[in-house]
Design a protein around this motif. Sequence first.
Motif, PDB file in Angstrom:
ATOM      1  N   PRO A 142       0.817  -1.233   0.000  1.00 18.82           N
ATOM      2  CA  PRO A 142       0.000   0.000   0.000  1.00 18.82           C
ATOM      3  C   PRO A 142       0.840   1.268   0.000  1.00 18.82           C
ATOM      4  CG  PRO A 142      -0.892  -1.593   1.547  1.00 18.82           C
ATOM      5  CD  PRO A 142       0.441  -2.119   1.119  1.00 18.82           C
ATOM      6  N   GLY A 143       1.965   1.236   0.702  1.00 18.54           N
ATOM      7  CA  GLY A 143       2.840   2.401   0.712  1.00 18.54           C
ATOM      8  C   GLY A 143       3.554   2.595  -0.613  1.00 18.54           C
ATOM      9  N   GLU A 144       3.895   1.477  -1.271  1.00 19.69           N
ATOM     10  CA  GLU A 144       4.593   1.546  -2.554  1.00 19.69           C
ATOM     11  C   GLU A 144       3.751   2.245  -3.616  1.00 19.69           C
ATOM     12  OE1 GLU A 144       7.367   1.714  -4.723  1.00 19.69           O
ATOM     13  OE2 GLU A 144       7.960  -0.057  -3.584  1.00 19.69           O
ATOM     14  N   ILE A 145       2.484   1.957  -3.658  1.00 19.78           N
ATOM     15  CA  ILE A 145       1.627   2.510  -4.712  1.00 19.78           C
ATOM     16  C   ILE A 145       1.024   3.856  -4.335  1.00 19.78           C
ATOM     17  CG2 ILE A 145       1.057   0.223  -5.592  1.00 19.78           C
ATOM     18  CD1 ILE A 145      -1.633   0.413  -4.165  1.00 19.78           C
ATOM     19  N   SER A 146       1.280   4.330  -3.116  1.00 18.17           N
ATOM     20  CA  SER A 146       0.719   5.597  -2.677  1.00 18.17           C
ATOM     21  C   SER A 146       1.623   6.757  -3.072  1.00 18.17           C
ATOM     22  CB  SER A 146       0.525   5.585  -1.154  1.00 18.17           C
ATOM     23  OG  SER A 146       0.110   6.851  -0.699  1.00 18.17           O
ATOM     24  N   GLY A 147       1.014   7.849  -3.468  1.00 24.04           N
ATOM     25  CA  GLY A 147       1.771   9.055  -3.774  1.00 24.04           C
ATOM     26  C   GLY A 147       1.948   9.944  -2.567  1.00 24.04           C
ATOM     27  N   ASP A 148       1.402   9.526  -1.434  1.00 28.53           N
ATOM     28  CA  ASP A 148       1.480  10.299  -0.189  1.00 28.53           C
ATOM     29  C   ASP A 148       2.635   9.760   0.653  1.00 28.53           C
ATOM     30  OD1 ASP A 148       1.145  11.301   2.416  1.00 28.53           O
ATOM     31  OD2 ASP A 148      -1.011  11.571   2.102  1.00 28.53           O
ATOM     32  N   ASN A 149       3.611  10.611   0.940  1.00 31.05           N
ATOM     33  CA  ASN A 149       4.781  10.168   1.703  1.00 31.05           C
ATOM     34  C   ASN A 149       4.430   9.753   3.127  1.00 31.05           C
ATOM     35  OD1 ASN A 149       6.588  10.411  -0.382  1.00 31.05           O
ATOM     36  ND2 ASN A 149       7.372  12.406   0.241  1.00 31.05           N
ATOM     37  N   THR A 150       3.379  10.353   3.691  1.00 36.93           N
ATOM     38  CA  THR A 150       2.960   9.963   5.041  1.00 36.93           C
ATOM     39  C   THR A 150       2.457   8.526   5.040  1.00 36.93           C
ATOM     40  OG1 THR A 150       2.341  12.241   5.583  1.00 36.93           O
ATOM     41  CG2 THR A 150       1.410  10.496   6.956  1.00 36.93           C
ATOM     42  N   VAL A 151       1.616   8.203   4.044  1.00 33.39           N
ATOM     43  CA  VAL A 151       1.102   6.837   3.919  1.00 33.39           C
ATOM     44  C   VAL A 151       2.261   5.875   3.669  1.00 33.39           C
ATOM     45  CG1 VAL A 151      -0.344   5.291   2.528  1.00 33.39           C
ATOM     46  CG2 VAL A 151      -1.152   7.590   3.098  1.00 33.39           C
ATOM     47  N   ARG A 152       3.186   6.298   2.823  1.00 26.25           N
ATOM     48  CA  ARG A 152       4.351   5.464   2.518  1.00 26.25           C
ATOM     49  C   ARG A 152       5.159   5.191   3.783  1.00 26.25           C
ATOM     50  NH1 ARG A 152       6.397   4.633  -2.499  1.00 26.25           N
ATOM     51  NH2 ARG A 152       8.492   3.754  -2.650  1.00 26.25           N
ATOM     52  N   GLY A 153       5.356   6.213   4.578  1.00 26.01           N
ATOM     53  CA  GLY A 153       6.119   6.062   5.803  1.00 26.01           C
ATOM     54  C   GLY A 153       5.436   5.155   6.807  1.00 26.01           C
ATOM     55  N   ILE A 154       4.115   5.289   6.954  1.00 26.36           N
ATOM     56  CA  ILE A 154       3.355   4.474   7.906  1.00 26.36           C
ATOM     57  C   ILE A 154       3.445   2.996   7.546  1.00 26.36           C
ATOM     58  CG2 ILE A 154       1.027   3.900   8.715  1.00 26.36           C
ATOM     59  CD1 ILE A 154       0.400   6.903   8.558  1.00 26.36           C
ATOM     60  N   PHE A 155       3.199   2.690   6.269  1.00 31.22           N
ATOM     61  CA  PHE A 155       3.251   1.284   5.858  1.00 31.22           C
ATOM     62  C   PHE A 155       4.681   0.749   5.835  1.00 31.22           C
ATOM     63  CE2 PHE A 155      -1.091   2.080   4.459  1.00 31.22           C
ATOM     64  CZ  PHE A 155      -1.705   0.884   4.814  1.00 31.22           C
ATOM     65  N   GLY A 156       5.650   1.658   5.630  1.00 32.80           N
ATOM     66  CA  GLY A 156       7.046   1.249   5.722  1.00 32.80           C
ATOM     67  C   GLY A 156       7.395   0.810   7.139  1.00 32.80           C
ATOM     68  N   ILE A 157       6.899   1.564   8.129  1.00 30.86           N
ATOM     69  CA  ILE A 157       7.135   1.203   9.532  1.00 30.86           C
ATOM     70  C   ILE A 157       6.431  -0.098   9.880  1.00 30.86           C
ATOM     71  CG2 ILE A 157       6.675   1.898  11.917  1.00 30.86           C
ATOM     72  CD1 ILE A 157       7.031   4.814  10.975  1.00 30.86           C
ATOM     73  N   LEU A 158       5.186  -0.244   9.422  1.00 29.33           N
ATOM     74  CA  LEU A 158       4.431  -1.460   9.715  1.00 29.33           C
ATOM     75  C   LEU A 158       5.112  -2.704   9.138  1.00 29.33           C
ATOM     76  CD1 LEU A 158       0.743  -0.251   9.144  1.00 29.33           C
ATOM     77  CD2 LEU A 158       1.862  -0.748  11.326  1.00 29.33           C
ATOM     78  N   SER A 159       5.624  -2.582   7.904  1.00 29.99           N
ATOM     79  CA  SER A 159       6.279  -3.743   7.284  1.00 29.99           C
ATOM     80  C   SER A 159       7.620  -4.053   7.932  1.00 29.99           C
ATOM     81  CB  SER A 159       6.474  -3.501   5.781  1.00 29.99           C
ATOM     82  OG  SER A 159       7.378  -2.444   5.548  1.00 29.99           O
TER      83      SER A 159
END
Length: 279
Positions: A142-159
């Motif tokens: 989900p973070g990979e396909i998102s253009g929002d860096n906040t979303v990317r960061g959140i899913f990066g932390i979760l993974s």
Amino acid sequence: MIPDALSHGQFVTVYNFLSLVIAAQLFTAVFLVISLPRILPRYRNAITVAIVVCGIAAYHYFRIFDSFRSAFVTKSVGGTGTYTQAVGESFNEGYRYVDWLLTVPLLLVELVAVLALARKVQSQLLFRLVPAAALMIALGYPGEISGDNTVRGIFGILSTIPFLYILYILFSQLSKSLKNQPIEVRGTLSRLRFLLLLSWGVYPIAYLLPLLNIAGSDAWVYKQVGYSIADIVAKAVYALIIFRVAKMKSYADDREFAAIETSREDAAPAARSSASNTV
């Protein structure tokens, strides 16, 4: 985010790296198929899994390569101009995640299989490692396909949470099993865990490039190059080391088998030398 345009140099860089990964995965799989009889049957499951991993990766990189060529086109003569996104086409990043969802758990299966532990111990390790690996990949997408860096960061932390759990298992639980391995392969197996850590460490770095103020087409190209290098190391190079470990363990387990294989290896250079002298 996928860039709207790539320079000629950027296009060629991604093109060549994707081609390199296809060749690396495909011919590693071919080598392992040919070499499968060179190890004892008890270790062939590990190499069979390695062949499957490289085959899956080669297939998906063919798809990634085709998607890339379709997504970016140029109208310049000789293809030396700027490449822009083709109308109605888009680069499909999902192929990578489907590939990882299948291959990352199998990489852990390779390592556990080549250790040839008791069936109960293998089952316990795989029950803990495989779901964690699948969860790590699923949370990253989900973070990979998102253009929002906040979303990317959140899913990066979760993974990262299942990633750290996998590292804990690799460096605490598997360390215990190394004591039961032949002395000849303990060092190689120990370093193999670090190779896995090193290659996997490239993925989050490439994933986080947009958060490091490296934006636009540069970030995207660096990410594709990073993912490609990591896939070669984590799958092709890793598979060859697994094969080496399986071969060394085969020799340690069965001295007669080792003598036969060693005589074949010694005979091959001699035959080539004889043929050369004849010519």
